[in-house]
Design a protein around this motif. Sequence first.
Motif, PDB file in Angstrom:
ATOM      1  N   VAL A  68      -0.423   4.786   2.129  1.00  0.00           N
ATOM      2  CA  VAL A  68      -1.448   4.226   1.247  1.00  0.00           C
ATOM      3  C   VAL A  68      -2.786   4.320   1.965  1.00  0.00           C
ATOM      4  O   VAL A  68      -2.908   3.923   3.125  1.00  0.00           O
ATOM      5  N   SER A  69      -3.802   4.862   1.282  1.00  0.00           N
ATOM      6  CA  SER A  69      -5.112   5.019   1.920  1.00  0.00           C
ATOM      7  C   SER A  69      -6.223   4.870   0.885  1.00  0.00           C
ATOM      8  O   SER A  69      -5.981   4.919  -0.326  1.00  0.00           O
ATOM      9  N   VAL A 124       5.778  10.114  -5.653  1.00  0.00           N
ATOM     10  CA  VAL A 124       5.447   8.855  -4.997  1.00  0.00           C
ATOM     11  C   VAL A 124       6.659   7.933  -5.056  1.00  0.00           C
ATOM     12  O   VAL A 124       7.261   7.753  -6.116  1.00  0.00           O
ATOM     13  N   SER A 125       7.011   7.338  -3.931  1.00  0.00           N
ATOM     14  CA  SER A 125       8.187   6.476  -3.880  1.00  0.00           C
ATOM     15  C   SER A 125       7.862   5.059  -4.364  1.00  0.00           C
ATOM     16  O   SER A 125       6.713   4.610  -4.320  1.00  0.00           O
ATOM     17  N   PHE A 126       8.894   4.377  -4.830  1.00  0.00           N
ATOM     18  CA  PHE A 126       8.748   2.978  -5.248  1.00  0.00           C
ATOM     19  C   PHE A 126       8.309   2.119  -4.064  1.00  0.00           C
ATOM     20  O   PHE A 126       7.519   1.180  -4.207  1.00  0.00           O
ATOM     21  N   LYS A 127       8.793   2.438  -2.883  1.00  0.00           N
ATOM     22  CA  LYS A 127       8.411   1.712  -1.672  1.00  0.00           C
ATOM     23  C   LYS A 127       6.903   1.782  -1.453  1.00  0.00           C
ATOM     24  O   LYS A 127       6.262   0.772  -1.091  1.00  0.00           O
ATOM     25  N   THR A 128       6.325   2.948  -1.654  1.00  0.00           N
ATOM     26  CA  THR A 128       4.874   3.119  -1.493  1.00  0.00           C
ATOM     27  C   THR A 128       4.105   2.302  -2.519  1.00  0.00           C
ATOM     28  O   THR A 128       3.076   1.685  -2.218  1.00  0.00           O
ATOM     29  N   VAL A 163      -7.118   3.799  -4.780  1.00  0.00           N
ATOM     30  CA  VAL A 163      -6.219   3.644  -3.638  1.00  0.00           C
ATOM     31  C   VAL A 163      -5.205   4.775  -3.755  1.00  0.00           C
ATOM     32  O   VAL A 163      -4.478   4.870  -4.751  1.00  0.00           O
ATOM     33  N   PHE A 164      -5.166   5.643  -2.765  1.00  0.00           N
ATOM     34  CA  PHE A 164      -4.342   6.844  -2.857  1.00  0.00           C
ATOM     35  C   PHE A 164      -2.928   6.606  -2.337  1.00  0.00           C
ATOM     36  O   PHE A 164      -2.731   6.024  -1.267  1.00  0.00           O
ATOM     37  N   LEU A 165      -1.980   7.069  -3.130  1.00  0.00           N
ATOM     38  CA  LEU A 165      -0.564   6.954  -2.804  1.00  0.00           C
ATOM     39  C   LEU A 165      -0.080   8.322  -2.327  1.00  0.00           C
ATOM     40  O   LEU A 165      -0.079   9.294  -3.091  1.00  0.00           O
ATOM     41  N   HIS A 166       0.317   8.387  -1.083  1.00  0.00           N
ATOM     42  CA  HIS A 166       0.736   9.676  -0.534  1.00  0.00           C
ATOM     43  C   HIS A 166       2.202   9.936  -0.877  1.00  0.00           C
ATOM     44  O   HIS A 166       3.068   9.097  -0.626  1.00  0.00           O
ATOM     45  N   PRO A 167       2.481  11.094  -1.459  1.00  0.00           N
ATOM     46  CA  PRO A 167       3.845  11.394  -1.901  1.00  0.00           C
ATOM     47  C   PRO A 167       4.753  11.759  -0.745  1.00  0.00           C
ATOM     48  O   PRO A 167       4.301  12.079   0.357  1.00  0.00           O
ATOM     49  N   THR A 168       6.047  11.704  -1.021  1.00  0.00           N
ATOM     50  CA  THR A 168       7.018  12.194  -0.044  1.00  0.00           C
ATOM     51  C   THR A 168       6.859  13.703   0.082  1.00  0.00           C
ATOM     52  O   THR A 168       6.389  14.377  -0.833  1.00  0.00           O
ATOM     53  N   LYS A 186      14.493   8.254 -11.375  1.00  0.00           N
ATOM     54  CA  LYS A 186      14.926   6.928 -10.933  1.00  0.00           C
ATOM     55  C   LYS A 186      13.757   6.144 -10.344  1.00  0.00           C
ATOM     56  O   LYS A 186      13.519   4.975 -10.696  1.00  0.00           O
ATOM     57  N   GLU A 187      13.025   6.769  -9.437  1.00  0.00           N
ATOM     58  CA  GLU A 187      11.886   6.105  -8.810  1.00  0.00           C
ATOM     59  C   GLU A 187      10.783   5.832  -9.828  1.00  0.00           C
ATOM     60  O   GLU A 187      10.171   4.757  -9.822  1.00  0.00           O
TER      61      GLU A 187
END
Length: 477
Positions: free
Chosen positions: A396-397, A145-149, A129-134, A177-178
Amino acid sequence: MDQQQTPLFDALDYHSKSRPQSMHVPGHKYGQVFSSKGYAYFHKILEIDATELDGLDDLHHPQGSILEAERLVADLYGVEKSYFLVNGSTVGNLAMILATCSNNDTVLVQRNSHKSIINGLKMAGVRPVFLHPTYDDEVQVASYVSFKTIKEAFDTYPHIKAVILTNPNYYGMANQKELAQIIMYAHKKGAVVLIDEAHGAHFLLEGFPSSAISLGADIVVHSAHKTLPAMTMGSFLHINSQLVTYEEVEYYLQMLQSSSPSYPIMASLDLARHYLAEVKEKGTNQIIKRIAGLTQRLEAIPQIKVVSSKNQDIQTDLLKLTVQSQCELNGYELQSCFEKEGLFTEMADPNNVLFVLPLSQGFDVDELFIKIKKAVKEYTPVKRRFIDLHHGGKSVSTLALCYNEIKGYNKKAVSFKEAIGNISGEMIIPYPPGIPVLMEGECVTERHIEILTTYMETGAHFQGGDMKGTYIKILDK
């Protein structure tokens, strides 16, 4: 432990000075048998290019000098166990994934990961599952990658085996921090956290971003050769977790690494750790001042701009200096101008040129400044528009087809235009940095083609695809 010790290097030095007669591999016999053409360069290093002899230990079953050297690394980084890698961070990334993930496990992975991470996922047969960064609008690159993601991904896919992230990104950008929040949250959910920290081997030093080790990651891989004085392919793998089985990691390391590991590379890792310990002991004030002075001088050159993120939560590695063109040149063209002055940088992209500065207070700032200034002096300063490389889309994809499903398909080459809407049969990677624009198993979109075309037109070098013929392999149903 005494960080002044260099047990492996000392063992090799003692062995070499005993004037051994080689009736074993390697065939150069400590440099006595070698081409005259390259002898002047190679002869000294060949004197310590040995094999698993009495007193020199065995990387795959260390009990002597190699074990002592690895324990010194673990002591310096404050981890439970460290390993020498002679096949680069690539082998560390592969081993940490294979040791912790199994077939069909669901794994969260940062979308702008190095290709070795993607290859590890494929080898393990996981469901990524890919996490797209800011996207950083100032540096114009994907960052963290943000904590929200992460929370969104866990909410959507509750059974996560591992979280695999990159810290820092290739440009040295890190959000401590994240990352700390992510590691804590992942552990609460029962997932292991694996970090490709290839560019952060020096992050235990004052004035630099914090290592993921100190933030609680389970396995961290360092490319010692990237910022420490180690030979190319020399890297470390660190374990600091009760969630990871050492034996599993060791099993895959001995499987994936050469059975004839390079002693010069291993000795350079021993010495690089020694050097890092000395820098830590002496402090980094002079190094930081030297870099700050260089940056200030470069800001006076109108044809370039030194850039860093304006996001206050991002800390950028001081050894990474990113400049953007403020003249007619794109990033690749600017890099080419530097090369004409004998100045070879780490990489370029359509917008930026990246310098990796030495971890030393003695590098020649004046010479570097003069070459940069001379390289661009003939160009008229103009304010350039950024070339947009932002992928956009969902945070997320997943792949259209997972790796195990891909095996049943044939592949055929089609034009860029024909590929849109089909499933890619290969990774296409601008190199460096080695981060895929297009993944195998991913649905090809118009945006993928736009980004690939931009890279191609501005001068990128690719791995995968036929960029000259503008063809992509797709999966043929």
